[in-house]
Design a protein around this motif. Sequence first.
Motif: not given
Length: 134
Positions: A81-108
Amino acid sequence: MKLFDLSGRKTLEAASPVPFAEWKDSQQGTAISLPQDVEVEELRPYLSSLTLIVLEFPVFRDGRAFTQARSLREYEGYKGEIRASGHLLPDQAIHLRRCGFDSVALSEDANVKDWEEQLGRYQFYYQNTAVSPV
């Protein structure tokens, strides 16, 4: 923190990641957090023992973690699993997935619905990526 699944796999690693510099000394655990100033090639000898690699986005406009994820998938053959963490925007979701990310750590307080909507935004792509479409 809540986890958002980008891959459709629904089973996300629950381990707490250890900073890579600390993990490299002890090699205890299977989850690490990799800063952007570490080259992915440094992980090569350890990839088979890692189940989770968290890549940091210090600000949304800093895309070095996209390159790290793609390198892990495409050049190093990492299957965990590759997880993204930090300052991310929903608009980046597709790009994250297409680069190989499996998950995102979102704030509550993040709106998961916004992330879900972005993943369904496009159904066709002209370019190949490091991962197959979900």
